[in-house]
Scaffold this active site. Structure first.
Site, PDB file in Angstrom:
ATOM      1  N   HIS A 121       0.775  -0.745   0.026  1.00 45.67           N
ATOM      2  CA  HIS A 121      -0.393  -0.002  -0.301  1.00 45.67           C
ATOM      3  C   HIS A 121       0.709   0.798   0.092  1.00 45.67           C
ATOM      4  O   HIS A 121       0.426   2.133   0.282  1.00 45.67           O
ATOM      5  CB  HIS A 121      -1.318  -0.428   1.052  1.00 45.67           C
ATOM      6  CG  HIS A 121      -1.928  -1.356   1.309  1.00 45.67           C
ATOM      7  ND1 HIS A 121      -1.276  -2.250   1.575  1.00 45.67           N
ATOM      8  CD2 HIS A 121      -3.101  -1.269   0.697  1.00 45.67           C
ATOM      9  CE1 HIS A 121      -3.399  -2.959   1.418  1.00 45.67           C
ATOM     10  NE2 HIS A 121      -3.994  -1.995   0.705  1.00 45.67           N
ATOM     11  N   ASN A 122       2.256   0.916  -0.517  1.00 43.86           N
ATOM     12  CA  ASN A 122       3.082   2.676  -0.630  1.00 43.86           C
ATOM     13  C   ASN A 122       3.173   2.352  -2.205  1.00 43.86           C
ATOM     14  O   ASN A 122       4.235   1.575  -2.179  1.00 43.86           O
ATOM     15  CB  ASN A 122       4.439   2.135   0.636  1.00 43.86           C
ATOM     16  CG  ASN A 122       5.538   2.921   0.780  1.00 43.86           C
ATOM     17  OD1 ASN A 122       5.967   4.021  -0.410  1.00 43.86           O
ATOM     18  ND2 ASN A 122       6.088   2.838   1.735  1.00 43.86           N
ATOM     19  N   ASP A 128       9.029  -6.246   2.401  1.00 40.46           N
ATOM     20  CA  ASP A 128       8.922  -5.387   3.496  1.00 40.46           C
ATOM     21  C   ASP A 128      10.872  -4.898   4.078  1.00 40.46           C
ATOM     22  O   ASP A 128      11.546  -5.439   3.502  1.00 40.46           O
ATOM     23  CB  ASP A 128       9.226  -5.896   4.483  1.00 40.46           C
ATOM     24  CG  ASP A 128       8.761  -5.063   6.221  1.00 40.46           C
ATOM     25  OD1 ASP A 128       7.625  -5.317   6.108  1.00 40.46           O
ATOM     26  OD2 ASP A 128       9.778  -5.705   7.050  1.00 40.46           O
ATOM     27  N   PHE A 144      11.736   8.330  -1.836  1.00 35.44           N
ATOM     28  CA  PHE A 144      10.721   7.981  -0.722  1.00 35.44           C
ATOM     29  C   PHE A 144      11.462   7.750   0.696  1.00 35.44           C
ATOM     30  O   PHE A 144      12.200   7.448   0.371  1.00 35.44           O
ATOM     31  CB  PHE A 144       9.234   7.685  -0.646  1.00 35.44           C
ATOM     32  CG  PHE A 144       9.752   6.254  -0.788  1.00 35.44           C
ATOM     33  CD1 PHE A 144      10.362   5.380  -2.101  1.00 35.44           C
ATOM     34  CD2 PHE A 144       9.469   4.754   0.022  1.00 35.44           C
ATOM     35  CE1 PHE A 144      10.745   4.318  -2.366  1.00 35.44           C
ATOM     36  CE2 PHE A 144       9.906   3.633  -0.177  1.00 35.44           C
ATOM     37  CZ  PHE A 144      10.276   3.638  -1.424  1.00 35.44           C
ATOM     38  N   GLY A 145      10.244   7.991   1.682  1.00 33.57           N
ATOM     39  CA  GLY A 145      10.480   7.120   2.724  1.00 33.57           C
ATOM     40  C   GLY A 145      11.952   8.139   3.484  1.00 33.57           C
ATOM     41  O   GLY A 145      11.915   9.657   3.529  1.00 33.57           O
ATOM     42  N   LYS A 157      19.258   4.455  -8.498  1.00 35.34           N
ATOM     43  CA  LYS A 157      19.144   4.141  -7.308  1.00 35.34           C
ATOM     44  C   LYS A 157      18.731   2.811  -7.707  1.00 35.34           C
ATOM     45  O   LYS A 157      19.342   1.656  -6.913  1.00 35.34           O
ATOM     46  CB  LYS A 157      17.965   4.878  -7.063  1.00 35.34           C
ATOM     47  CG  LYS A 157      17.919   4.343  -5.179  1.00 35.34           C
ATOM     48  CD  LYS A 157      15.769   4.340  -4.303  1.00 35.34           C
ATOM     49  CE  LYS A 157      15.767   3.975  -3.204  1.00 35.34           C
ATOM     50  NZ  LYS A 157      14.598   4.333  -3.200  1.00 35.34           N
ATOM     51  N   ARG A 179      16.527  -2.666  -2.802  1.00 34.79           N
ATOM     52  CA  ARG A 179      15.210  -3.223  -3.247  1.00 34.79           C
ATOM     53  C   ARG A 179      15.390  -4.040  -4.748  1.00 34.79           C
ATOM     54  O   ARG A 179      15.765  -5.154  -5.467  1.00 34.79           O
ATOM     55  CB  ARG A 179      14.474  -2.102  -3.399  1.00 34.79           C
ATOM     56  CG  ARG A 179      12.529  -2.906  -3.951  1.00 34.79           C
ATOM     57  CD  ARG A 179      11.746  -1.626  -4.226  1.00 34.79           C
ATOM     58  NE  ARG A 179      11.635  -2.314  -3.128  1.00 34.79           N
ATOM     59  CZ  ARG A 179      12.153  -0.529  -2.198  1.00 34.79           C
ATOM     60  NH1 ARG A 179      12.546   0.579  -2.425  1.00 34.79           N
ATOM     61  NH2 ARG A 179      11.787  -0.704  -0.510  1.00 34.79           N
TER      62      ARG A 179
HETATM   63  P1  ITT Z   1       3.316  -1.679   2.747  1.00 34.90           P
HETATM   64  O1  ITT Z   1       4.028  -2.962   4.253  1.00 34.90           O
HETATM   65  O2  ITT Z   1       2.535  -2.009   2.087  1.00 34.90           O
HETATM   66  O3  ITT Z   1       4.337  -2.707   1.217  1.00 34.90           O
HETATM   67  P2  ITT Z   1       4.960   0.328   4.368  1.00 34.90           P
HETATM   68  O4  ITT Z   1       5.100   1.495   3.915  1.00 34.90           O
HETATM   69  O5  ITT Z   1       4.291  -0.552   5.887  1.00 34.90           O
HETATM   70  O6  ITT Z   1       4.184  -0.313   2.983  1.00 34.90           O
HETATM   71  P3  ITT Z   1       7.054  -1.588   4.962  1.00 34.90           P
HETATM   72  O7  ITT Z   1       6.815  -2.069   6.701  1.00 34.90           O
HETATM   73  O8  ITT Z   1       8.221  -2.358   4.576  1.00 34.90           O
HETATM   74  O9  ITT Z   1       6.381  -0.556   3.900  1.00 34.90           O
HETATM   75  O10 ITT Z   1       8.321  -0.376   5.641  1.00 34.90           O
HETATM   76  C1  ITT Z   1       9.221   0.694   5.052  1.00 34.90           C
HETATM   77  C2  ITT Z   1       9.496   1.523   5.319  1.00 34.90           C
HETATM   78  O11 ITT Z   1      10.993   1.393   5.388  1.00 34.90           O
HETATM   79  C3  ITT Z   1       9.037   3.135   4.403  1.00 34.90           C
HETATM   80  O12 ITT Z   1       7.617   2.952   4.933  1.00 34.90           O
HETATM   81  C4  ITT Z   1       9.807   3.406   4.194  1.00 34.90           C
HETATM   82  O13 ITT Z   1       9.926   4.196   4.933  1.00 34.90           O
HETATM   83  C5  ITT Z   1      10.976   2.444   4.331  1.00 34.90           C
HETATM   84  N1  ITT Z   1      11.693   2.393   2.754  1.00 34.90           N
HETATM   85  C6  ITT Z   1      11.731   1.017   3.145  1.00 34.90           C
HETATM   86  N2  ITT Z   1      12.273   0.888   1.346  1.00 34.90           N
HETATM   87  C7  ITT Z   1      12.726   2.554   1.019  1.00 34.90           C
HETATM   88  C8  ITT Z   1      13.931   2.816   0.691  1.00 34.90           C
HETATM   89  O14 ITT Z   1      14.168   1.980  -0.985  1.00 34.90           O
HETATM   90  N3  ITT Z   1      13.929   4.480   0.844  1.00 34.90           N
HETATM   91  C9  ITT Z   1      13.501   5.108   1.907  1.00 34.90           C
HETATM   92  N4  ITT Z   1      12.824   4.928   2.727  1.00 34.90           N
HETATM   93  C10 ITT Z   1      11.923   2.839   1.988  1.00 34.90           C
END
Ligand code: ITT
Length: 201
Positions: free
Chosen positions: A13-14, A73, A160-161, A183, A189
């Site tokens: 959902h991200n 994840d 993101f994130g 990236k 990933r």
């Molecule tokens: P889903 O479970 O629905 O896939 P989520 O955002 O809850 O979405 P996660 O529990 O795996 O997913 O959380 C991973 C977090 O780590 C995500 O929200 C990002 O903030 C961070 N993250 C993961 N990969 C990243 C990336 O490539 N760049 C920056 N932040 C990342």
């Protein structure tokens, strides 16, 4: 490994992840549908590792949709914080109502890193676990990492994130300053995807 197709559910959902996963899968001609498009629920992440959580998300999406499902994840692990936020990376951005603000999460991260002192260093790594689950019960998982350092203040608008505070080893720009193609050449990933694609044969 079993074939995936004709359609693969991307069990996330991200929106940032979904975009990257679509870009990484594009060269492989796999038709994808996002979990939100299928109205799939967001399962509670009760696992103790990235792989556990990826597997529970992929399994639920495959069971509910009747299609093969891919879940991711991932998270940022900081040496000075003994691996935190790690599997709690998304939760660190949430307020009591569950709304996410990564500006706040990055500020907390930096505050805690500074509190740990300079000798704790600024090393960090991203991890990505990918799990592919089939409706018949089969499941396969892969894990990739990218090492680097934290920088402050955050820089860049892409990605993101936690991307604005992470600089991969050997780079002088954050993951939020570089183009997606750059990236995808080195990210956690992309490393996990490389393993998945190799297993697909
Ligand atoms: P889903 O479970 O629905 O896939 P989520 O955002 O809850 O979405 P996660 O529990 O795996 O997913 O959380 C991973 C977090 O780590 C995500 O929200 C990002 O903030 C961070 N993250 C993961 N990969 C990243 C990336 O490539 N760049 C920056 N932040 C990342």
């Amino acid at each position: 490994m079993k074939a995936i197709g004709p359609k693969l559910v991307i069990a996330t959902h991200n929106a940032g992840k979904l975009r990257e996963i679509r870009e990484l899968l594009a060269p492989h001609g796999i038709k994808c549908v996002g979990a939100a498009e299928l109205d799939l629920p967001e399962p509670e992440e009760t696992g103790n590792s990235f792989v556990d959580n990826a597997e529970l998300k992929a399994r639920e999406a495959a069971d509910l949709s009747g299609l093969p499902a891919l879940a991711d994840d991932s998270g940022l692990s900081v040496d000075a914080l003994h691996g935190l936020p790690g599997i709690f990376s998304a939760r660190w951005a949430e307020d009591e109502a569950g709304n996410r603000d990564f500006g706040r999460a990055m500020e907390r991260l930096w505050r805690e890193v500074e509190a740990a002192g300079e000798e704790a260093g600024r090393d960090a790594h991203f991890t990505c676990a990918l799990s592919l689950a089939w409706p018949d019960g089969a499941i396969q998982s892969f894990e990739g990492k990218v090492h680097g350092t934290l920088i402050w203040p955050p820089r860049g608008e892409k990605g993101f994130g936690y991307d604005p505070v992470f600089m991969a080893a050997g780079m002088d720009r954050t993951f939020a300053e570089i183009d997606p193609a750059k990236k995808h050449a080195i990210s956690h990933r992309a490393v996990a995807f490389g393993q998945l694609v190799a297993a697909l044969g």
